[in-house]
Scaffold this motif. Structure first.
Motif, short mmCIF file in Angstrom:
data_model
loop_
_atom_site.label_atom_id
_atom_site.label_comp_id
_atom_site.label_asym_id
_atom_site.label_seq_id
_atom_site.Cartn_x
_atom_site.Cartn_y
_atom_site.Cartn_z
N LEU A 174 0.83 -1.21 0.00
CA LEU A 174 0.00 0.00 0.00
C LEU A 174 0.86 1.26 0.00
CD1 LEU A 174 -2.86 -0.98 2.48
CD2 LEU A 174 -3.06 -0.56 0.03
N GLN A 175 1.94 1.24 0.77
CA GLN A 175 2.83 2.40 0.81
C GLN A 175 3.49 2.61 -0.56
OE1 GLN A 175 5.99 2.04 3.65
NE2 GLN A 175 6.23 4.25 3.83
N ARG A 176 3.91 1.52 -1.20
CA ARG A 176 4.52 1.63 -2.52
C ARG A 176 3.52 2.21 -3.52
NH1 ARG A 176 4.39 -0.53 -7.20
NH2 ARG A 176 2.90 -2.11 -6.61
N LYS A 177 2.28 1.76 -3.47
CA LYS A 177 1.26 2.26 -4.38
C LYS A 177 0.97 3.73 -4.12
CE LYS A 177 -1.10 -2.05 -5.45
NZ LYS A 177 -2.36 -2.82 -5.35
N ALA A 178 0.95 4.13 -2.85
CA ALA A 178 0.69 5.53 -2.52
C ALA A 178 1.81 6.43 -3.04
CB ALA A 178 0.54 5.68 -1.00
N VAL A 179 3.08 5.98 -2.86
CA VAL A 179 4.21 6.76 -3.36
C VAL A 179 4.15 6.85 -4.89
CG1 VAL A 179 6.72 6.76 -3.63
CG2 VAL A 179 5.71 6.34 -1.39
N TYR A 180 3.85 5.73 -5.53
CA TYR A 180 3.76 5.71 -6.99
C TYR A 180 2.68 6.68 -7.46
CZ TYR A 180 2.70 4.07 -11.70
OH TYR A 180 2.48 4.01 -13.04
N GLU A 181 1.51 6.65 -6.81
CA GLU A 181 0.41 7.53 -7.20
C GLU A 181 0.78 9.01 -6.98
OE1 GLU A 181 -3.21 8.64 -8.76
OE2 GLU A 181 -2.17 6.72 -8.86
N ALA A 182 1.45 9.29 -5.85
CA ALA A 182 1.86 10.67 -5.58
C ALA A 182 2.85 11.16 -6.63
CB ALA A 182 2.49 10.77 -4.18
N VAL A 183 3.79 10.30 -7.01
CA VAL A 183 4.76 10.68 -8.05
C VAL A 183 4.06 10.87 -9.38
CG1 VAL A 183 6.72 9.81 -9.38
CG2 VAL A 183 6.74 9.64 -6.89
N ARG A 184 3.12 9.98 -9.70
CA ARG A 184 2.39 10.08 -10.97
C ARG A 184 1.61 11.40 -11.05
NH1 ARG A 184 -2.36 9.72 -13.01
NH2 ARG A 184 -3.38 9.20 -11.06
N VAL A 185 0.94 11.75 -9.97
CA VAL A 185 0.18 13.01 -9.96
C VAL A 185 1.11 14.21 -10.09
CG1 VAL A 185 -1.24 14.49 -8.47
CG2 VAL A 185 -1.80 12.07 -8.70
N ALA A 186 2.24 14.16 -9.35
CA ALA A 186 3.19 15.27 -9.42
C ALA A 186 3.78 15.41 -10.82
CB ALA A 186 4.31 15.07 -8.39
N THR A 236 13.62 10.69 -11.47
CA THR A 236 14.79 10.53 -10.60
C THR A 236 14.44 10.94 -9.17
OG1 THR A 236 16.30 10.92 -12.45
CG2 THR A 236 17.19 11.20 -10.21
N ALA A 237 13.73 12.06 -9.05
CA ALA A 237 13.32 12.53 -7.72
C ALA A 237 12.38 11.51 -7.07
CB ALA A 237 12.66 13.90 -7.81
N ALA A 238 11.47 10.96 -7.86
CA ALA A 238 10.53 9.98 -7.32
C ALA A 238 11.26 8.72 -6.89
CB ALA A 238 9.46 9.64 -8.36
N LEU A 239 12.23 8.28 -7.68
CA LEU A 239 13.00 7.09 -7.34
C LEU A 239 13.79 7.31 -6.05
CD1 LEU A 239 13.92 4.26 -8.06
CD2 LEU A 239 15.74 5.26 -9.41
N LEU A 240 14.41 8.48 -5.91
CA LEU A 240 15.14 8.79 -4.69
C LEU A 240 14.20 8.82 -3.48
CD1 LEU A 240 17.64 11.51 -5.95
CD2 LEU A 240 18.17 9.18 -5.23
N LEU A 241 13.01 9.40 -3.66
CA LEU A 241 12.03 9.43 -2.58
C LEU A 241 11.60 8.03 -2.20
CD1 LEU A 241 10.09 11.08 -0.78
CD2 LEU A 241 8.44 10.98 -2.65
N TRP A 242 11.41 7.18 -3.18
CA TRP A 242 10.98 5.81 -2.94
C TRP A 242 12.07 5.02 -2.19
CZ3 TRP A 242 12.45 0.90 -4.77
CH2 TRP A 242 11.56 -0.12 -4.49
N VAL A 243 13.33 5.17 -2.64
CA VAL A 243 14.44 4.48 -1.99
C VAL A 243 14.58 4.97 -0.56
CG1 VAL A 243 16.96 4.27 -1.98
CG2 VAL A 243 15.68 3.93 -4.10
N GLU A 244 14.45 6.25 -0.35
CA GLU A 244 14.58 6.81 0.98
C GLU A 244 13.43 6.34 1.89
OE1 GLU A 244 14.18 11.22 2.65
OE2 GLU A 244 15.87 10.95 1.29
#
Length: 155
Positions: free
Chosen positions: A87-99, A144-152
């Motif tokens: 769920l957390q991964r999906k939320a981050v993905y959705e937030a990145v997609r919207v951004a 790149t920013a989304a990937l860094l946010l996800w890794v962090e």
């Protein structure tokens, strides 16, 4: 012994016979009581051993039940943790997609307005290339920013 003549003698003979039988049985009474005592002691020992076996069986069952419940709880917790991570991964993905969508839309509108100001075909071709490169650079930066946010987030 002679036969009784009177009923009194017969009654006394019968009473004496009964007393003899009682005395014989009373002489055997200590043996009978000792045998009864031996059997009671044996029964008590058997019951004590059965009680011990019962206690060991209950203890074993309780330990097995605790182990099974612990494993079940651990499995359930692991499943919940997996679902939470998904769920957390999906939320981050959705937030990145919207951004990314918002940023690319705004950039595309600004870029289109900029290119519409150019009048010549050559300028439009150059601007079209610029638009493609600019959009690629923007998308790359956001990803790149989304990937860094996800890794962090997951480390």
């Amino acid at each position: 012994m002679r036969e009784p003549v009177t009923s009194r003698e017969a009654l006394i003979a019968e009473i004496l016979g009964e007393l003899d039988g009682l005395l014989t049985r009373s002489e055997e009474l200590p043996k009978t009581l000792a045998e009864g005592e031996r059997r009671l002691v044996l029964a008590a020992q058997i019951l004590e051993k059965a009680g011990l076996n019962y206690r060991l069986a209950v203890t074993s069952f309780t330990d097995e039940a605790k182990t099974a419940l612990t494993e079940h709880a651990r499995d359930q917790l692991s499943e919940v943790a997996t679902l939470a991570a998904e769920l957390q991964r999906k939320a981050v993905y959705e937030a990145v997609r919207v951004a990314v969508q918002r940023e690319t839309s705004e950039f595309a509108v600004r870029l289109d307005a900029f290119l519409n100001q150019r009048g010549t075909v050559a300028q439009r071709v150059a601007d079209s290339n610029l638009r493609g490169h600019g959009l690629t650079a923007l998308v790359s930066s956001v990803l790149t920013a989304a990937l860094l946010l996800w890794v962090e987030t997951f480390s």
